[in-house]
Scaffold this motif. Structure first.
Motif, mmCIF file in Angstrom:
data_model
loop_
_atom_site.group_PDB
_atom_site.id
_atom_site.type_symbol
_atom_site.label_atom_id
_atom_site.label_comp_id
_atom_site.label_asym_id
_atom_site.label_seq_id
_atom_site.Cartn_x
_atom_site.Cartn_y
_atom_site.Cartn_z
ATOM 1 N N GLY A 167 10.892 -1.580 2.149
ATOM 2 C CA GLY A 167 9.739 -2.242 3.007
ATOM 3 C C GLY A 167 10.313 -3.523 3.461
ATOM 4 O O GLY A 167 9.305 -4.329 3.865
ATOM 5 N N GLY A 168 11.626 -3.491 4.021
ATOM 6 C CA GLY A 168 12.017 -4.670 4.902
ATOM 7 C C GLY A 168 12.206 -5.876 3.923
ATOM 8 O O GLY A 168 12.486 -7.156 4.716
ATOM 9 N N ARG A 169 12.116 -5.820 2.680
ATOM 10 C CA ARG A 169 12.238 -7.129 1.911
ATOM 11 C C ARG A 169 13.080 -6.722 0.505
ATOM 12 O O ARG A 169 12.854 -5.647 0.098
ATOM 13 N N TRP A 170 13.769 -8.073 0.054
ATOM 14 C CA TRP A 170 14.494 -7.690 -1.414
ATOM 15 C C TRP A 170 13.379 -7.976 -2.299
ATOM 16 O O TRP A 170 12.557 -8.915 -2.365
ATOM 17 N N HIS A 171 13.595 -7.152 -3.251
ATOM 18 C CA HIS A 171 12.844 -7.391 -4.609
ATOM 19 C C HIS A 171 13.754 -7.305 -5.879
ATOM 20 O O HIS A 171 14.714 -6.643 -5.782
ATOM 21 N N GLU A 172 13.288 -8.099 -6.864
ATOM 22 C CA GLU A 172 14.037 -8.185 -8.114
ATOM 23 C C GLU A 172 13.868 -6.585 -8.715
ATOM 24 O O GLU A 172 12.832 -6.219 -8.758
ATOM 25 N N ARG A 173 14.953 -5.922 -9.347
ATOM 26 C CA ARG A 173 14.893 -4.846 -10.144
ATOM 27 C C ARG A 173 14.562 -5.086 -11.486
ATOM 28 O O ARG A 173 15.191 -6.188 -12.043
ATOM 29 N N VAL A 174 13.709 -4.570 -12.125
ATOM 30 C CA VAL A 174 13.024 -5.050 -13.718
ATOM 31 C C VAL A 174 13.018 -3.472 -14.266
ATOM 32 O O VAL A 174 13.229 -2.609 -13.755
ATOM 33 N N VAL A 175 12.814 -3.934 -15.583
ATOM 34 C CA VAL A 175 12.733 -2.962 -16.649
ATOM 35 C C VAL A 175 11.249 -3.149 -17.285
ATOM 36 O O VAL A 175 11.000 -4.258 -17.641
ATOM 37 N N GLY A 176 10.438 -2.068 -17.034
ATOM 38 C CA GLY A 176 9.179 -2.053 -17.562
ATOM 39 C C GLY A 176 8.991 -1.198 -18.509
ATOM 40 O O GLY A 176 9.816 -0.251 -18.931
ATOM 41 N N LEU A 177 7.626 -1.047 -19.124
ATOM 42 C CA LEU A 177 7.188 0.039 -19.922
ATOM 43 C C LEU A 177 6.215 0.817 -19.450
ATOM 44 O O LEU A 177 4.962 0.287 -19.080
ATOM 45 N N THR A 178 6.366 2.198 -19.392
ATOM 46 C CA THR A 178 5.391 3.141 -19.184
ATOM 47 C C THR A 178 5.183 4.001 -20.471
ATOM 48 O O THR A 178 5.647 3.916 -21.667
ATOM 49 N N ASP A 179 4.174 5.064 -20.291
ATOM 50 C CA ASP A 179 4.013 5.959 -21.416
ATOM 51 C C ASP A 179 5.509 6.749 -21.681
ATOM 52 O O ASP A 179 5.379 7.131 -22.941
ATOM 53 N N SER A 180 6.301 6.747 -20.741
ATOM 54 C CA SER A 180 7.339 7.585 -21.165
ATOM 55 C C SER A 180 8.629 6.629 -21.534
ATOM 56 O O SER A 180 9.670 6.990 -21.631
ATOM 57 N N GLY A 181 8.145 5.384 -21.938
ATOM 58 C CA GLY A 181 9.355 4.505 -22.259
ATOM 59 C C GLY A 181 9.672 3.461 -21.460
ATOM 60 O O GLY A 181 8.968 3.369 -20.415
#
Ligand code: SAH
Length: 350
Positions: A167-181
């Motif tokens: 979306g025209g901007r840089w974002h940090e890539r992260v590791v999150g937690l969802t129902d699938s791990g």
């Protein structure tokens, strides 16, 4: 779910998704469940094979390189031979043997310092390297003085951040937690110029910090460093984060702490950090160029001269693995950094 995954899940619940460098650092270095804290990952039966584990010739040629650099420094009577991330101690054992045979006066002058965080690998190193060897948790703890510093497949294990353009901007890539791990996602916005939609860039403040302090030592106390790793000389390869288990790639969020998590080394960034510390950095060579110039073929043919057909075929396979373009020869790069007053070490310059 393994135990590290449970620890990471709790951490994410408390603090939010983890930036990739934090995730990588915990997967490799968590005091209880980190990959390097719990195992010796090297060798045919392990997860990956490194050049010193392929053949003794690799370390022998580096030993010869060390002897030549020491001679060009004016043969200081005390010098620290430092290795970052020495694995099983194989490289240092081969380097030391080659130095003993080709430069006995250097063998007398050197003291060996290993920078290693893994208790399992420290034990392996102790077994391989009899005699006086000192261990340190970081380069900062190595005593001052001129040094020859070696690092093979060390920097790839030091965490990287990843940022992604959306979306025209840089974002940090992260590791999150969802129902699938554990799942990769995008986190906070990051200020960074340039880039096109979908680009991924890797940054490593942790690697650069080590390289800068290495550069400061070389400039302040003298010596040279040889850094060997898989990686690239220019910018822009994108996402190179990889997890390897049993010699195969696995997803980076799968069974954290049970696979080797690494990212390719940006040699341009490493060189800038070494230079920022005050060292002079020579243009990097491929592992193939370096090993051939150091006499790889001669050394292998000497070993093959006394060998039977099966042993000779094995030596040929080892030589190919180290130096063929499609194997380790081109992917791996060799960078030399020195104190400013040292002449360009062979084979890095004219
Ligand atoms: N150089 C060896 C081993 C490469 S594996 C070889 O070529 O075979 C990476 C090595 O770096 C291991 O010894 C690992 O324990 C060590 N290591 C990883 N992170 C480290 C850190 N932050 N500080 C010191 N050593 C580290």
């Amino acid at each position: 779910m393994n135990r590290l995954e449970a620890v990471l899940g709790r951490l994410i619940a408390e603090e939010g998704p983890l930036p990739i460098d934090r995730y990588m650092g915990l997967c490799l270095g968590h005091p209880q469940f980190g990959y390097y804290m719990t195992r010796d990952p090297l060798g045919e039966k392990g997860d990956f094979l490194t050049a010193p584990e392929v053949s003794q010739v690799f370390g022998e040629l580096i030993g010869v390189w060390c002897a030549a650099v020491w001679a060009s420094m004016g043969r200081p009577r005390h010098i620290n031979l430092v290795e970052l991330g020495p694995g099983r101690g194989t490289l240092m054992a081969d380097v030391r043997r080659a130095i003993g045979q080709t430069a006995p006066a250097l063998a007398q002058a050197l003291s060996i310092h290993l920078v290693e965080t893994s208790p399992v690998l420290r034990a392996a190193q102790r077994e391989r390297l009899d005699g006086v060897v000192e261990w340190h948790a970081s380069l900062a703890d190595v005593p001052d003085g001129p040094m020859l510093c070696l690092a093979n497949e060390f920097f790839d294990a030091i965490p990287v951040r990843q940022i992604e353009r959306r979306g025209g901007r840089w974002h940090e890539r992260v590791v999150g937690l969802t129902d699938s791990g554990l799942t990769l996602g995008l986190g906070l916005e990051v200020e960074q110029p340039g880039g096109e939609e979908g680009d991924v860039a890797e940054l490593s403040p942790a690697r650069e910090e080590i390289a800068r302090s290495l550069g400061r030592r070389l400039a302040g106390h003298g010596g040279a460093a040889l850094i060997i790793d898989y990686g690239h000389l220019g910018a822009g390869p994108g996402d190179t984060l990889q997890a390897m288990r049993g010699h195969r790639f696995v997803p980076v969020t799968h069974a954290p702490g049970e696979s080797d998590l690494t990212a390719h080394v940006d040699f341009a960034a490493l060189g800038r950090a070494l230079a920022a510390g005050g060292a002079v950095v020579r243009p990097a060579l491929t592992q193939r160029q370096f090993l051939l110039a150091m006499g790889l073929e001669t050394r292998f043919s000497r070993l093959a001269a006394g060998a039977d057909a099966a042993a000779a075929a094995q030596l040929a396979r080892q030589q190919a693995r180290l130096a063929e373009e499609a194997q380790m020869g081109n992917l791996f790069k060799v960078l030399a950094a020195t104190m400013p007053t040292l002449p360009t070490p062979y084979p890095f310059g004219p």
